[in-house]
Design an enzyme around this catalytic site. Structure first.
Site, PDB file in Angstrom:
ATOM      1  N   ARG A 233       0.711  -1.166  -0.304  1.00 36.14           N
ATOM      2  CA  ARG A 233      -0.242   0.034  -0.080  1.00 36.14           C
ATOM      3  C   ARG A 233       1.107   0.959   0.316  1.00 36.14           C
ATOM      4  NH1 ARG A 233      -2.918  -2.797  -1.530  1.00 36.14           N
ATOM      5  NH2 ARG A 233      -4.967  -3.429  -0.761  1.00 36.14           N
ATOM      6  N   HIS A 293      -0.506  -0.569  -9.711  1.00 39.36           N
ATOM      7  CA  HIS A 293      -1.191  -1.421  -9.136  1.00 39.36           C
ATOM      8  C   HIS A 293      -1.834  -2.640  -9.254  1.00 39.36           C
ATOM      9  CE1 HIS A 293      -2.810  -0.886  -5.337  1.00 39.36           C
ATOM     10  NE2 HIS A 293      -3.368  -2.089  -4.930  1.00 39.36           N
TER      11      HIS A 293
HETATM   12  P1  NAD Z   1      -1.776 -10.512   5.089  1.00 40.98           P
HETATM   13  O1  NAD Z   1      -2.199 -10.413   6.309  1.00 40.98           O
HETATM   14  O2  NAD Z   1      -1.256 -12.168   5.143  1.00 40.98           O
HETATM   15  O3  NAD Z   1      -0.405 -10.759   5.627  1.00 40.98           O
HETATM   16  C1  NAD Z   1      -0.013  -9.718   6.537  1.00 40.98           C
HETATM   17  C2  NAD Z   1       1.229  -9.265   7.264  1.00 40.98           C
HETATM   18  O4  NAD Z   1       1.933  -8.100   7.904  1.00 40.98           O
HETATM   19  C3  NAD Z   1       1.024 -10.180   8.626  1.00 40.98           C
HETATM   20  O5  NAD Z   1       1.536 -11.508   8.815  1.00 40.98           O
HETATM   21  C4  NAD Z   1       1.092  -9.135   9.433  1.00 40.98           C
HETATM   22  O6  NAD Z   1       1.347  -9.615  10.463  1.00 40.98           O
HETATM   23  C5  NAD Z   1       1.933  -8.596   9.308  1.00 40.98           C
HETATM   24  N1  NAD Z   1       2.329  -7.452   9.899  1.00 40.98           N
HETATM   25  C6  NAD Z   1       1.633  -6.513  10.147  1.00 40.98           C
HETATM   26  N2  NAD Z   1       1.304  -5.313  10.879  1.00 40.98           N
HETATM   27  C7  NAD Z   1       3.385  -5.546  11.182  1.00 40.98           C
HETATM   28  C8  NAD Z   1       3.992  -4.795  10.848  1.00 40.98           C
HETATM   29  N3  NAD Z   1       4.218  -2.756  11.414  1.00 40.98           N
HETATM   30  N4  NAD Z   1       5.478  -5.383  10.682  1.00 40.98           N
HETATM   31  C9  NAD Z   1       5.919  -5.763  10.391  1.00 40.98           C
HETATM   32  N5  NAD Z   1       5.339  -7.107   9.769  1.00 40.98           N
HETATM   33  C10 NAD Z   1       3.320  -6.876  10.334  1.00 40.98           C
HETATM   34  O7  NAD Z   1      -1.945  -9.355   3.551  1.00 40.98           O
HETATM   35  P2  NAD Z   1      -1.866  -9.987   3.101  1.00 40.98           P
HETATM   36  O8  NAD Z   1      -2.607 -10.602   2.150  1.00 40.98           O
HETATM   37  O9  NAD Z   1      -0.410 -10.713   2.262  1.00 40.98           O
HETATM   38  O10 NAD Z   1      -1.155  -8.864   2.076  1.00 40.98           O
HETATM   39  C11 NAD Z   1      -0.025  -8.109   2.216  1.00 40.98           C
HETATM   40  C12 NAD Z   1      -0.010  -6.367   1.879  1.00 40.98           C
HETATM   41  O11 NAD Z   1      -0.175  -6.218  -0.371  1.00 40.98           O
HETATM   42  C13 NAD Z   1      -1.609  -5.805   1.842  1.00 40.98           C
HETATM   43  O12 NAD Z   1      -1.132  -3.748   2.158  1.00 40.98           O
HETATM   44  C14 NAD Z   1      -2.801  -5.567   0.636  1.00 40.98           C
HETATM   45  O13 NAD Z   1      -3.340  -4.347   0.974  1.00 40.98           O
HETATM   46  C15 NAD Z   1      -1.567  -5.492  -0.353  1.00 40.98           C
HETATM   47  N6  NAD Z   1      -2.108  -6.035  -1.452  1.00 40.98           N
HETATM   48  C16 NAD Z   1      -2.100  -5.185  -2.785  1.00 40.98           C
HETATM   49  C17 NAD Z   1      -1.837  -6.079  -4.108  1.00 40.98           C
HETATM   50  C18 NAD Z   1      -1.318  -5.495  -4.547  1.00 40.98           C
HETATM   51  O14 NAD Z   1      -2.213  -5.511  -6.331  1.00 40.98           O
HETATM   52  N7  NAD Z   1      -0.274  -4.217  -5.563  1.00 40.98           N
HETATM   53  C19 NAD Z   1      -3.327  -6.916  -4.388  1.00 40.98           C
HETATM   54  C20 NAD Z   1      -2.804  -7.794  -2.535  1.00 40.98           C
HETATM   55  C21 NAD Z   1      -3.381  -7.037  -1.897  1.00 40.98           C
END
Ligand code: NAD
Length: 328
Positions: A233, A293
């Site tokens: 994000r 994105h």
């Molecule tokens: P997820 O919830 O499976 O994993 C996120 C991880 O981040 C969790 O393990 C959590 O414990 C950890 N976390 C939270 N706060 C933290 C911190 N301060 N320091 C370190 N780790 C921390 O989420 P995901 O499905 O893997 O998604 C990850 C990111 O990817 C999200 O921001 C999501 O919005 C983004 N995303 C982007 C796209 C794209 O097209 N670019 C698509 C889908 C998701």
């Protein structure tokens, strides 16, 4: 059984047809979003599936309930546009698609990292000038590098597996330590990730603990040869500080699938003049890669978004437990 699907996206069409042919469930698709003005379209249907970032107005819940609908199925990860208390009040079970294809995003991050490591932005610039020379653009090889993952959840975990398969050393920081990731990474703290990684790759949600996590202090800790990959994000990175770090050669480059200011032209075609200043500056840098994105945008991800959501809608309509219920 008949389901109404709101906010149809063109690439979803073949997968909706595929799912409908397989299950025999009729799916009617409309371009409109689910709002107080379009909720009446759901009358006569057994269920609905939607995807949008705009909040649902209170009357939407009330009307869906009135039409006998039992679910609110979002075919996306985010569900912040749903008021969970109102959904509960009107007997609507909420579901989302929490992980439609972590590999899709992980592979995009890796692709961009490899392009940065091989200095392809600089080579492209030289090639545009018919300059076939190499000096100054010697690269490194991935198995000699340390990759630092910030947030090793679905996507960060998939990212760890990819880099590990290429022989890189993978370290990660995450408050949750997942035993199933231990073959691919070593957990450490944020400071160690920032100070030792050659590629810092972001995969946390955007929340209070991660907003502007990568700011000028963080850039100062990073190696001046390191690359930053943001496929998570935009708001996790302070864009002004990123620009300063690139201009002051505090890091070697960045790949940005998302930037804090992207909302202004998300999925739109714009003129160069309409681009915000931060994009203009970053776009001009050969060591910065910007994408719209689209990290998630693969056939697997689109098929899963549609199929997993429709499966859950059917489960709820049939009085069964959905796979991805969101609890308030
Ligand atoms: P997820 O919830 O499976 O994993 C996120 C991880 O981040 C969790 O393990 C959590 O414990 C950890 N976390 C939270 N706060 C933290 C911190 N301060 N320091 C370190 N780790 C921390 O989420 P995901 O499905 O893997 O998604 C990850 C990111 O990817 C999200 O921001 C999501 O919005 C983004 N995303 C982007 C796209 C794209 O097209 N670019 C698509 C889908 C998701």
């Amino acid at each position: 059984m008949k389901i109404l699907l709101y906010s149809l996206l063109e690439p979803e069409k073949p997968y909706i047809k595929e799912w409908s042919d397989k299950t025999g469930v009729e799916v009617t698709c409309v371009d409109e979003m689910l709002t107080k003005d379009t909720v009446d379209m759901a009358k006569g249907y057994d269920g609905i599936v939607f995807q949008q970032t705009q909040d649902l107005e209170p009357v939407v819940y009330e009307k869906l309930h009135e039409y006998g609908i039992k679910q609110l199925t979002a075919r996306m990860v985010g569900f912040d546009m749903i008021d969970l208390a109102l959904a509960k009040k009107y007997g609507l079970t909420v579901t989302n698609v929490p992980a439609y294809s972590p590999r899709a995003i992980a592979e995009m991050g890796l692709t961009q990292a490899l392009r940065l490591v091989r200095k392809l932005g600089y080579f492209d610039q030289r090639m545009d000038n018919l300059d076939f020379t190499w000096p100054g653009l010697e690269s490194t090889e991935i198995y000699n590098l340390t990759v630092g993952i910030i947030g090793a959840g679905h996507i960060g975990g998939a990212t760890a597996q990819l880099y590990s398969a290429l022989g890189a050393k993978v370290i990660a920081t995450d408050p949750i330590h997942r035993v199933e990731l231990s073959p691919y990474l070593e957990y450490t703290d944020l400071d160690t990730v920032l100070k030792t990684a050659d590629i810092v790759t972001l995969h946390t949600p955007l929340n209070e603990s991660t907003a502007n996590l990568i700011d000028k202090e963080a850039f100062k800790k990073m190696k001046d040869t390191a690359y930053l990959i943001n496929v998570a994000r935009g708001g996790i990175v302070n864009t002004d500080d990123l620009i300063a770090a690139l201009q002051n050669h505090e890091i070697a480059g960045a790949a940005l699938d998302t930037l804090a200011s992207e909302g202004q032209f998300f999925e739109k075609k714009v003129t160069p003049e309409e681009l915000p200043e931060d994009y203009k500056i970053l776009r001009a840098m050969p060591n910065v890669l910007i994408s719209p994105h689209n990290a998630f945008f693969t056939n697997t991800a689109v098929r899963n978004m549609v199929g997993m959501a429709l499966d859950d809608a059917v489960a709820i309509i049939n009085g069964k437990r959905p796979q991805f219920e969101v609890y308030g």
